[in-house]
Design a protein around this motif. Sequence first.
Motif, PDB file in Angstrom:
ATOM      1  N   GLU A 151      38.423  53.212  31.329  1.00 52.68           N
ATOM      2  CA  GLU A 151      39.331  53.676  32.375  1.00 52.68           C
ATOM      3  C   GLU A 151      39.223  54.140  32.777  1.00 52.68           C
ATOM      4  OE1 GLU A 151      40.536  51.801  28.161  1.00 52.68           O
ATOM      5  OE2 GLU A 151      40.069  53.774  28.685  1.00 52.68           O
ATOM      6  N   LEU A 152      38.140  55.524  32.692  1.00 54.35           N
ATOM      7  CA  LEU A 152      38.189  56.508  32.786  1.00 54.35           C
ATOM      8  C   LEU A 152      37.547  56.344  35.174  1.00 54.35           C
ATOM      9  CD1 LEU A 152      35.823  59.526  31.141  1.00 54.35           C
ATOM     10  CD2 LEU A 152      38.481  59.548  31.721  1.00 54.35           C
ATOM     11  N   THR A 153      36.899  54.791  35.154  1.00 55.82           N
ATOM     12  CA  THR A 153      36.680  54.680  36.579  1.00 55.82           C
ATOM     13  C   THR A 153      37.826  54.014  36.943  1.00 55.82           C
ATOM     14  OG1 THR A 153      34.992  52.821  35.439  1.00 55.82           O
ATOM     15  CG2 THR A 153      34.261  54.929  36.172  1.00 55.82           C
ATOM     16  N   GLU A 154      38.433  53.293  36.265  1.00 56.37           N
ATOM     17  CA  GLU A 154      39.169  52.292  36.281  1.00 56.37           C
ATOM     18  C   GLU A 154      40.565  53.066  36.815  1.00 56.37           C
ATOM     19  OE1 GLU A 154      39.639  49.650  33.192  1.00 56.37           O
ATOM     20  OE2 GLU A 154      37.766  49.115  33.706  1.00 56.37           O
ATOM     21  N   THR A 155      41.333  54.119  36.701  1.00 61.51           N
ATOM     22  CA  THR A 155      42.326  54.656  36.857  1.00 61.51           C
ATOM     23  C   THR A 155      42.996  55.269  38.319  1.00 61.51           C
ATOM     24  OG1 THR A 155      44.572  56.227  36.306  1.00 61.51           O
ATOM     25  CG2 THR A 155      41.441  56.783  36.576  1.00 61.51           C
ATOM     26  N   ARG A 156      44.056  55.215  38.331  1.00 61.82           N
ATOM     27  CA  ARG A 156      44.576  55.759  39.494  1.00 61.82           C
ATOM     28  C   ARG A 156      45.217  56.599  39.479  1.00 61.82           C
ATOM     29  NH1 ARG A 156      40.917  53.544  39.962  1.00 61.82           N
ATOM     30  NH2 ARG A 156      40.537  51.558  41.389  1.00 61.82           N
ATOM     31  N   PRO A 161      36.377  63.255  32.072  1.00 62.15           N
ATOM     32  CA  PRO A 161      36.347  63.481  31.119  1.00 62.15           C
ATOM     33  C   PRO A 161      36.373  64.724  30.855  1.00 62.15           C
ATOM     34  CG  PRO A 161      34.636  63.960  33.153  1.00 62.15           C
ATOM     35  CD  PRO A 161      36.154  63.527  33.608  1.00 62.15           C
ATOM     36  N   TYR A 162      37.011  65.309  30.941  1.00 66.70           N
ATOM     37  CA  TYR A 162      37.590  66.898  30.730  1.00 66.70           C
ATOM     38  C   TYR A 162      38.529  66.387  28.931  1.00 66.70           C
ATOM     39  CZ  TYR A 162      34.626  68.399  34.304  1.00 66.70           C
ATOM     40  OH  TYR A 162      33.520  67.980  35.399  1.00 66.70           O
ATOM     41  N   GLY A 163      39.184  65.451  28.992  1.00 69.01           N
ATOM     42  CA  GLY A 163      40.210  65.385  28.135  1.00 69.01           C
ATOM     43  C   GLY A 163      41.068  64.524  28.755  1.00 69.01           C
ATOM     44  N   ALA A 164      42.407  63.967  28.396  1.00 65.33           N
ATOM     45  CA  ALA A 164      43.392  63.155  28.444  1.00 65.33           C
ATOM     46  C   ALA A 164      44.329  63.976  29.700  1.00 65.33           C
ATOM     47  CB  ALA A 164      44.370  62.493  27.883  1.00 65.33           C
ATOM     48  N   SER A 165      44.301  63.188  31.148  1.00 62.47           N
ATOM     49  CA  SER A 165      45.669  63.612  31.889  1.00 62.47           C
ATOM     50  C   SER A 165      46.363  63.022  32.238  1.00 62.47           C
ATOM     51  CB  SER A 165      44.797  64.293  32.945  1.00 62.47           C
ATOM     52  OG  SER A 165      44.127  63.176  33.868  1.00 62.47           O
ATOM     53  N   HIS A 166      48.219  63.109  32.491  1.00 61.27           N
ATOM     54  CA  HIS A 166      48.719  61.848  33.617  1.00 61.27           C
ATOM     55  C   HIS A 166      49.512  62.647  34.627  1.00 61.27           C
ATOM     56  CE1 HIS A 166      52.869  59.707  33.839  1.00 61.27           C
ATOM     57  NE2 HIS A 166      53.289  60.691  32.821  1.00 61.27           N
ATOM     58  N   HIS A 167      49.665  61.605  36.205  1.00 63.08           N
ATOM     59  CA  HIS A 167      50.205  61.603  37.559  1.00 63.08           C
ATOM     60  C   HIS A 167      51.460  61.476  36.647  1.00 63.08           C
ATOM     61  CE1 HIS A 167      51.119  60.865  41.163  1.00 63.08           C
ATOM     62  NE2 HIS A 167      51.224  62.541  41.585  1.00 63.08           N
ATOM     63  N   ARG A 174      57.355  59.495  36.580  1.00 64.26           N
ATOM     64  CA  ARG A 174      56.808  58.586  36.957  1.00 64.26           C
ATOM     65  C   ARG A 174      55.925  58.345  35.379  1.00 64.26           C
ATOM     66  NH1 ARG A 174      50.638  57.970  36.597  1.00 64.26           N
ATOM     67  NH2 ARG A 174      50.125  55.906  37.436  1.00 64.26           N
ATOM     68  N   ALA A 175      56.109  57.075  34.862  1.00 63.43           N
ATOM     69  CA  ALA A 175      55.553  57.698  33.647  1.00 63.43           C
ATOM     70  C   ALA A 175      54.356  57.167  32.968  1.00 63.43           C
ATOM     71  CB  ALA A 175      56.318  55.566  32.904  1.00 63.43           C
ATOM     72  N   LEU A 176      54.164  56.896  31.497  1.00 63.48           N
ATOM     73  CA  LEU A 176      52.154  56.869  32.061  1.00 63.48           C
ATOM     74  C   LEU A 176      51.908  55.590  31.895  1.00 63.48           C
ATOM     75  CD1 LEU A 176      52.959  59.074  29.179  1.00 63.48           C
ATOM     76  CD2 LEU A 176      50.767  59.036  29.905  1.00 63.48           C
ATOM     77  N   ASP A 177      50.765  55.349  32.643  1.00 65.86           N
ATOM     78  CA  ASP A 177      50.372  53.830  33.154  1.00 65.86           C
ATOM     79  C   ASP A 177      49.320  53.689  31.769  1.00 65.86           C
ATOM     80  OD1 ASP A 177      47.531  54.665  33.530  1.00 65.86           O
ATOM     81  OD2 ASP A 177      48.444  54.867  35.853  1.00 65.86           O
ATOM     82  N   ASN A 178      49.001  52.212  32.046  1.00 68.74           N
ATOM     83  CA  ASN A 178      47.938  51.908  30.870  1.00 68.74           C
ATOM     84  C   ASN A 178      46.703  52.746  30.350  1.00 68.74           C
ATOM     85  OD1 ASN A 178      50.057  50.250  30.296  1.00 68.74           O
ATOM     86  ND2 ASN A 178      49.439  48.103  31.396  1.00 68.74           N
ATOM     87  N   HIS A 179      46.071  52.611  31.996  1.00 69.54           N
ATOM     88  CA  HIS A 179      45.052  53.711  32.117  1.00 69.54           C
ATOM     89  C   HIS A 179      45.232  55.021  30.706  1.00 69.54           C
ATOM     90  CE1 HIS A 179      43.588  50.844  35.285  1.00 69.54           C
ATOM     91  NE2 HIS A 179      42.872  50.427  33.830  1.00 69.54           N
TER      92      HIS A 179
END
Length: 207
Positions: A151-156, A161-167, A174-179
Amino acid sequence: MSQPTPYVLVLYYSRHGATAKMARLIAEGIERSGLEARIRTVPEVSPENRASSPSVPASGAVYCTEDDLRQCAALVLGSPTRFGNMAAPLKYFIDGTSSLWLAGSLVDKPAAVFTSTASLHGGQESTLLSMQLPLMHHGMVLVGLPYTNSELTETRGGGTPYGASHHAGVDGARALDNHESALCRSLGQRIAMLTRKLHAGAAHVKS
Protein backbone atom coordinates in the motif's frame (compact mmCIF):
# COMPACT_ATOMS: atom_id res chain seq x y z
CA MET A 1 2.77 -12.64 41.81
CA SER A 2 1.49 -12.82 38.22
CA GLN A 3 2.58 -10.18 35.76
CA PRO A 4 -0.11 -7.82 34.39
CA THR A 5 -1.29 -8.54 30.86
CA PRO A 6 0.69 -6.34 28.45
CA TYR A 7 -1.27 -3.74 26.49
CA VAL A 8 -0.49 -1.26 23.74
CA LEU A 9 -1.55 2.30 24.52
CA VAL A 10 -3.08 4.07 21.51
CA LEU A 11 -2.95 7.71 22.57
CA TYR A 12 -4.29 10.43 20.29
CA TYR A 13 -5.80 13.88 19.96
CA SER A 14 -8.55 14.36 17.37
CA ARG A 15 -10.36 17.58 16.52
CA HIS A 16 -12.82 16.45 13.82
CA GLY A 17 -12.73 12.68 14.19
CA ALA A 18 -10.35 11.45 11.48
CA THR A 19 -7.47 10.76 13.86
CA ALA A 20 -9.87 8.97 16.21
CA LYS A 21 -10.95 6.70 13.34
CA MET A 22 -7.31 5.90 12.62
CA ALA A 23 -6.79 5.06 16.30
CA ARG A 24 -9.62 2.53 16.16
CA LEU A 25 -8.17 0.88 13.04
CA ILE A 26 -4.73 0.66 14.63
CA ALA A 27 -6.32 -0.84 17.75
CA GLU A 28 -8.06 -3.38 15.51
CA GLY A 29 -4.67 -4.44 14.11
CA ILE A 30 -3.21 -4.73 17.61
CA GLU A 31 -6.05 -6.90 18.86
CA ARG A 32 -5.96 -9.09 15.73
CA SER A 33 -2.42 -9.91 16.83
CA GLY A 34 -3.50 -11.01 20.28
CA LEU A 35 -2.69 -7.98 22.46
CA GLU A 36 -5.01 -5.58 24.25
CA ALA A 37 -5.28 -2.11 22.72
CA ARG A 38 -6.05 0.60 25.27
CA ILE A 39 -7.38 3.70 23.49
CA ARG A 40 -6.95 7.03 25.27
CA THR A 41 -7.14 10.71 24.34
CA VAL A 42 -6.09 14.06 25.83
CA PRO A 43 -8.16 17.14 26.74
CA GLU A 44 -8.16 20.42 24.88
CA VAL A 45 -5.87 23.19 26.06
CA SER A 46 -7.15 26.70 26.76
CA PRO A 47 -5.46 30.13 26.74
CA GLU A 48 -7.51 30.97 29.83
CA ASN A 49 -6.20 30.26 33.32
CA ARG A 50 -8.99 27.88 34.25
CA ALA A 51 -10.06 24.35 33.46
CA SER A 52 -11.84 24.21 30.11
CA SER A 53 -12.58 20.49 29.77
CA PRO A 54 -14.61 18.13 31.95
CA SER A 55 -12.67 15.54 33.95
CA VAL A 56 -14.29 12.80 31.84
CA PRO A 57 -15.15 13.29 28.12
CA ALA A 58 -18.83 13.21 27.22
CA SER A 59 -18.16 10.57 24.56
CA GLY A 60 -15.36 8.60 22.95
CA ALA A 61 -12.08 7.56 24.57
CA VAL A 62 -11.33 8.57 28.14
CA TYR A 63 -8.40 10.82 29.02
CA CYS A 64 -4.98 9.25 29.40
CA THR A 65 -3.41 9.08 32.85
CA GLU A 66 0.24 8.93 33.75
CA ASP A 67 -0.28 5.33 34.90
CA ASP A 68 -1.73 4.40 31.49
CA LEU A 69 1.52 5.58 29.94
CA ARG A 70 3.84 4.22 32.63
CA GLN A 71 2.43 0.70 32.54
CA CYS A 72 1.97 0.24 28.79
CA ALA A 73 4.06 -2.32 26.93
CA ALA A 74 4.11 -0.13 23.81
CA LEU A 75 2.76 3.21 22.62
CA VAL A 76 1.15 4.44 19.41
CA LEU A 77 0.84 8.23 19.30
CA GLY A 78 -1.48 10.13 16.94
CA SER A 79 -2.33 13.73 16.12
CA PRO A 80 -3.70 15.85 13.30
CA THR A 81 -1.21 18.20 11.70
CA ARG A 82 -0.88 21.75 12.97
CA PHE A 83 1.48 23.70 10.69
CA GLY A 84 3.65 20.63 10.16
CA ASN A 85 3.71 19.73 13.85
CA MET A 86 1.66 17.77 16.37
CA ALA A 87 -1.37 19.55 17.85
CA ALA A 88 -0.94 21.58 21.05
CA PRO A 89 -3.11 19.35 23.31
CA LEU A 90 -0.97 16.30 22.58
CA LYS A 91 2.29 18.22 22.97
CA TYR A 92 1.05 19.69 26.26
CA PHE A 93 0.41 16.18 27.55
CA ILE A 94 3.79 14.88 26.36
CA ASP A 95 5.55 17.91 27.88
CA GLY A 96 4.15 16.82 31.25
CA THR A 97 5.81 13.40 31.22
CA SER A 98 9.16 14.43 32.69
CA SER A 99 8.68 12.19 35.75
CA LEU A 100 8.44 9.19 33.42
CA TRP A 101 11.56 10.36 31.61
CA LEU A 102 13.47 10.72 34.89
CA ALA A 103 12.43 7.21 35.95
CA GLY A 104 13.16 5.67 32.53
CA SER A 105 9.64 4.23 32.51
CA LEU A 106 9.37 4.06 28.71
CA VAL A 107 12.91 2.97 27.86
CA ASP A 108 13.09 0.09 25.33
CA LYS A 109 9.33 0.00 24.72
CA PRO A 110 8.16 0.01 21.07
CA ALA A 111 6.50 3.19 19.80
CA ALA A 112 4.81 4.29 16.58
CA VAL A 113 3.04 7.40 15.28
CA PHE A 114 0.14 8.38 13.00
CA THR A 115 -1.44 11.57 11.65
CA SER A 116 -4.24 13.05 9.54
CA THR A 117 -3.94 16.19 7.39
CA ALA A 118 -6.28 18.50 5.50
CA SER A 119 -4.03 18.67 2.43
CA LEU A 120 -2.09 15.87 0.78
CA HIS A 121 1.28 17.60 1.26
CA GLY A 122 0.32 19.46 4.43
CA GLY A 123 3.11 18.25 6.68
CA GLN A 124 2.29 14.58 7.19
CA GLU A 125 5.90 13.46 7.42
CA SER A 126 7.12 16.42 9.50
CA THR A 127 4.26 15.86 11.95
CA LEU A 128 5.16 12.19 12.29
CA LEU A 129 8.80 13.13 12.86
CA SER A 130 7.80 15.76 15.45
CA MET A 131 5.99 13.08 17.44
CA GLN A 132 8.95 10.71 17.19
CA LEU A 133 11.37 13.19 18.79
CA PRO A 134 10.04 13.06 22.38
CA LEU A 135 9.66 9.29 22.07
CA MET A 136 13.35 9.04 21.27
CA HIS A 137 14.16 11.18 24.31
CA HIS A 138 12.16 8.69 26.36
CA GLY A 139 14.38 5.91 24.99
CA MET A 140 11.59 4.18 23.08
CA VAL A 141 12.18 1.91 20.07
CA LEU A 142 10.59 3.49 16.98
CA VAL A 143 8.46 1.31 14.71
CA GLY A 144 7.57 2.36 11.16
CA LEU A 145 5.96 0.76 8.13
CA PRO A 146 8.25 -1.25 5.82
CA TYR A 147 7.82 -1.29 2.05
CA THR A 148 6.75 -4.91 2.24
CA ASN A 149 3.39 -3.19 2.75
CA SER A 150 2.49 -2.75 -0.93
CA GLU A 151 0.00 0.00 0.00
CA LEU A 152 2.94 2.37 0.51
CA THR A 153 3.67 2.39 -3.20
CA GLU A 154 0.05 2.07 -4.36
CA THR A 155 -1.56 4.77 -2.20
CA ARG A 156 -3.06 7.93 -3.71
CA GLY A 157 -3.81 9.33 -0.28
CA GLY A 158 -1.82 9.02 2.94
CA GLY A 159 0.80 6.47 3.84
CA THR A 160 4.47 6.89 4.80
CA PRO A 161 7.26 4.66 6.11
CA TYR A 162 7.41 6.88 9.22
CA GLY A 163 3.91 5.88 10.29
CA ALA A 164 0.29 5.71 9.16
CA SER A 165 -1.24 8.86 7.67
CA HIS A 166 -4.51 10.04 6.15
CA HIS A 167 -5.54 12.81 3.76
CA ALA A 168 -8.84 14.06 5.19
CA GLY A 169 -9.40 16.95 2.77
CA VAL A 170 -9.87 20.64 3.53
CA ASP A 171 -13.41 20.06 4.83
CA GLY A 172 -12.37 16.89 6.68
CA ALA A 173 -14.96 14.88 4.74
CA ARG A 174 -12.64 12.50 2.86
CA ALA A 175 -12.99 9.07 4.48
CA LEU A 176 -10.03 6.78 5.02
CA ASP A 177 -9.52 4.85 1.80
CA ASN A 178 -8.64 1.17 1.57
CA HIS A 179 -4.89 1.78 1.41
CA GLU A 180 -4.87 4.15 4.39
CA SER A 181 -7.04 1.78 6.44
CA ALA A 182 -4.85 -1.20 5.61
CA LEU A 183 -1.72 0.70 6.66
CA CYS A 184 -3.34 1.66 9.99
CA ARG A 185 -4.13 -1.99 10.70
CA SER A 186 -0.64 -3.04 9.55
CA LEU A 187 0.97 -0.55 11.93
CA GLY A 188 -1.08 -1.98 14.79
CA GLN A 189 -0.17 -5.53 13.84
CA ARG A 190 3.52 -4.72 13.51
CA ILE A 191 3.84 -2.99 16.87
CA ALA A 192 1.91 -5.83 18.53
CA MET A 193 4.17 -8.43 16.93
CA LEU A 194 7.33 -6.63 18.05
CA THR A 195 5.92 -6.08 21.55
CA ARG A 196 5.17 -9.80 21.90
CA LYS A 197 8.71 -10.67 20.76
CA LEU A 198 10.28 -8.24 23.24
CA HIS A 199 8.15 -9.58 26.09
CA ALA A 200 9.00 -13.16 25.16
CA GLY A 201 12.71 -12.31 25.02
CA ALA A 202 12.58 -10.53 28.37
CA ALA A 203 10.80 -13.49 29.97
CA HIS A 204 13.45 -15.86 28.53
CA VAL A 205 16.29 -13.74 29.95
CA LYS A 206 14.67 -13.67 33.43
CA SER A 207 14.19 -17.43 33.44
